[in-house]
Design an enzyme around this catalytic site. Structure first.
Site, PDB file in Angstrom:
ATOM      1  N   CYS A  51     -14.204 -12.122  19.571  1.00 60.47           N
ATOM      2  CA  CYS A  51     -14.173 -11.340  20.718  1.00 60.47           C
ATOM      3  C   CYS A  51     -15.542 -11.283  21.713  1.00 60.47           C
ATOM      4  O   CYS A  51     -15.515 -11.363  23.182  1.00 60.47           O
ATOM      5  CB  CYS A  51     -13.970  -9.887  20.223  1.00 60.47           C
ATOM      6  SG  CYS A  51     -12.273  -9.702  19.501  1.00 60.47           S
ATOM      7  N   ARG A 129      -4.711 -10.917  21.239  1.00 56.98           N
ATOM      8  CA  ARG A 129      -5.478 -11.252  22.699  1.00 56.98           C
ATOM      9  C   ARG A 129      -4.399 -11.624  23.668  1.00 56.98           C
ATOM     10  O   ARG A 129      -4.014 -12.662  24.042  1.00 56.98           O
ATOM     11  CB  ARG A 129      -6.084 -12.493  22.286  1.00 56.98           C
ATOM     12  CG  ARG A 129      -7.300 -12.351  20.992  1.00 56.98           C
ATOM     13  CD  ARG A 129      -8.084 -13.762  20.762  1.00 56.98           C
ATOM     14  NE  ARG A 129      -8.717 -13.619  19.511  1.00 56.98           N
ATOM     15  CZ  ARG A 129      -9.763 -12.937  19.349  1.00 56.98           C
ATOM     16  NH1 ARG A 129     -10.112 -12.157  20.308  1.00 56.98           N
ATOM     17  NH2 ARG A 129     -10.400 -12.666  18.017  1.00 56.98           N
TER      18      ARG A 129
END
Length: 215
Positions: A51, A129
């Site tokens: 991330c 995601r």
């Protein structure tokens, strides 16, 4: 519970509206979206390695690419605003990269559920995601999903945004592996008169139904 977790908006739907607390203050999505494209993306958790690379990538392109394409960035994870702020500052301190775009604090998972960012097979408590590209009219034009262990392709997100904008401006489609500057595909003729015009047009054609031109 599973119906709530797996329900998601679709391409062509009006983007679900919401109010949220973000790292830049309170935000109403429809107001934020008004007059601009929005690239809305979720990540599983703050202070995680994949991330961090993704968010840094978005941050580095915010002004140099997305702003020049009239596109705003909006991030989200199921973490508190305090965690978001600490993570943003940690990355800035260690790398010099600042996440200037708002990051939604979705600790109750309400926005993640509304937008279909939770995939039970991956996790019921962390968003996958997801990437949504929303046009200035508030319509979802593209959706991408990546698993938690695979980072996104920034080049593909940028390519798709340019392709969507080019298509909207020129009423055309894009062929396989299209890149900015390549020929675009024109709509197939819908009348015999349009067919005759196409055949005599001088366009690059494989056949009458597949014709391309440069912009």
């Amino acid at each position: 519970m599973n119906n709530e977790l797996t329900g998601m908006p679709r391409i062509g739907d009006k983007a679900p509206d919401f109010n949220a607390v973000t790292t830049t203050g309170k935000l109403n999505f429809s107001d934020y979206n008004q007059g601009s494209w929005v690239v809305f993306f979720s990540h599983p958790a703050d202070f995680t390695p994949v991330c961090t690379t993704e968010m840094s990538g978005f941050a580095k392109e915010q002004d140099s690419f997305f702003a020049t394409r009239n596109a705003k960035l909006l991030g989200l994870s199921i973490d508190s605003i305090h965690s978001h702020i600490a993570w943003v500052e940690n990355v800035r301190k260690n790398t010099g990269v600042l996440f200037k775009f708002p990051i939604v604090a979705d600790i109750d998972m309400s926005v993640s559920k509304l937008w279909g960012m939770l995939q039970p097979g991956e996790s019921e408590t962390a968003a996958v995601r997801a990437v949504f590209i929303v046009d200035p009219m508030g319509v979802i034009r593209l959706i991408m999903y990546y698993p938690m262990n695979v980072g996104r392709s920034m080049d593909e997100i940028k390519r798709c945004l340019i392709a969507l904008q080019t298509s909207a401006e020129n009423s055309c489609s894009m062929p396989l592996n299209w890149q900015p500057g390549d020929n675009v595909i024109l709509p197939a003729p819908k009348t015999l008169e349009a067919l005759d015009e196409r055949v005599n047009s001088g366009l690059e054609m494989m056949d009458f139904y597949l014709a391309t031109k440069s912009l």
